[in-house]
Scaffold this motif. Structure first.
Motif, short mmCIF file in Angstrom:
data_model
loop_
_atom_site.label_atom_id
_atom_site.label_comp_id
_atom_site.label_asym_id
_atom_site.label_seq_id
_atom_site.Cartn_x
_atom_site.Cartn_y
_atom_site.Cartn_z
N ARG A 9 0.81 -1.22 0.00
CA ARG A 9 0.00 0.00 0.00
C ARG A 9 0.84 1.27 0.00
NH1 ARG A 9 -3.25 -3.25 -1.29
NH2 ARG A 9 -5.23 -3.70 -0.29
N THR A 10 1.92 1.30 0.79
CA THR A 10 2.67 2.53 0.97
C THR A 10 4.17 2.25 1.05
OG1 THR A 10 0.84 3.44 2.27
CG2 THR A 10 2.94 4.57 2.45
N TYR A 34 -1.00 14.69 -2.85
CA TYR A 34 -2.41 14.89 -2.51
C TYR A 34 -2.57 15.21 -1.03
CZ TYR A 34 -2.67 10.39 -0.16
OH TYR A 34 -2.47 9.37 0.72
N GLY A 42 2.16 12.87 1.05
CA GLY A 42 1.73 11.67 0.34
C GLY A 42 1.46 11.92 -1.13
N ASN A 44 0.03 9.93 -4.73
CA ASN A 44 -0.63 8.80 -5.33
C ASN A 44 0.09 8.51 -6.64
OD1 ASN A 44 -2.27 7.06 -6.84
ND2 ASN A 44 -4.16 7.95 -6.06
N GLY A 47 -2.01 4.65 -8.14
CA GLY A 47 -2.77 3.86 -7.18
C GLY A 47 -1.98 3.35 -5.99
N PHE A 48 -0.69 3.67 -5.92
CA PHE A 48 0.16 3.27 -4.80
C PHE A 48 0.64 4.52 -4.07
CE2 PHE A 48 0.35 -0.07 -7.92
CZ PHE A 48 0.14 -1.20 -7.15
N GLU A 49 0.86 4.38 -2.78
CA GLU A 49 1.25 5.51 -1.94
C GLU A 49 2.77 5.63 -1.84
OE1 GLU A 49 0.33 8.42 1.35
OE2 GLU A 49 -0.85 7.56 -0.27
#
Length: 123
Positions: A9-10, A34, A42, A44, A47-49
């Motif tokens: 995710r991140t 964003y 952060g 984007n 679609g991945f952080e």
């Protein structure tokens, strides 16, 4: 046994100058953050952080413990672009079997930033 992991995710990079890092990563990835606070920035990225957090004042003592590879279509071009932005070569584009290629650079804060070309993963 069920798999409770949902996937990556991140990816967080520690930097000692959040403003300069925000500018550098915006240029490197071609996206604006964003989320932008003094404690976390952060992005984007497809679609991945990608996250930035305040880190040490110096980075000479950082060691190679984890490498995250960001997918690219043209690894040689992206590697050259990152070097032109001020990254330092860590591992030049290298074929690791079949069509797979990987490369890594050190960002201006000593973090390893990896790029990978893997035709098995679309997008």
């Amino acid at each position: 046994m069920s798999n409770s992991f949902l996937g990556l995710r991140t990816c967080i990079y520690k930097v000692n100058d959040m403003d300069k890092a925000k500018t550098w990563y915006s240029k490197a990835f071609g996206v604006e953050p964003y989320f932008d606070e003094p404690f976390y920035i952060g992005f984007n990225v497809a679609g991945f952080e990608l996250g930035l957090q305040p880190g040490e004042e110096t980075y000479e003592q950082k060691v190679d413990t984890v490498i995250t590879y960001w997918g690219v279509e043209d690894i040689r071009q992206k590697f050259s672009e990152l070097i032109a932005l001020g990254a330092k070569e860590h591992e030049p584009p290298t074929n690791v079997g079949g069509e797979l290629m990987v490369a890594t650079v050190l960002d201006p804060w000593g973090n390893i930033l990896g790029v990978i070309y893997n035709p098995e993963f679309a997008g």
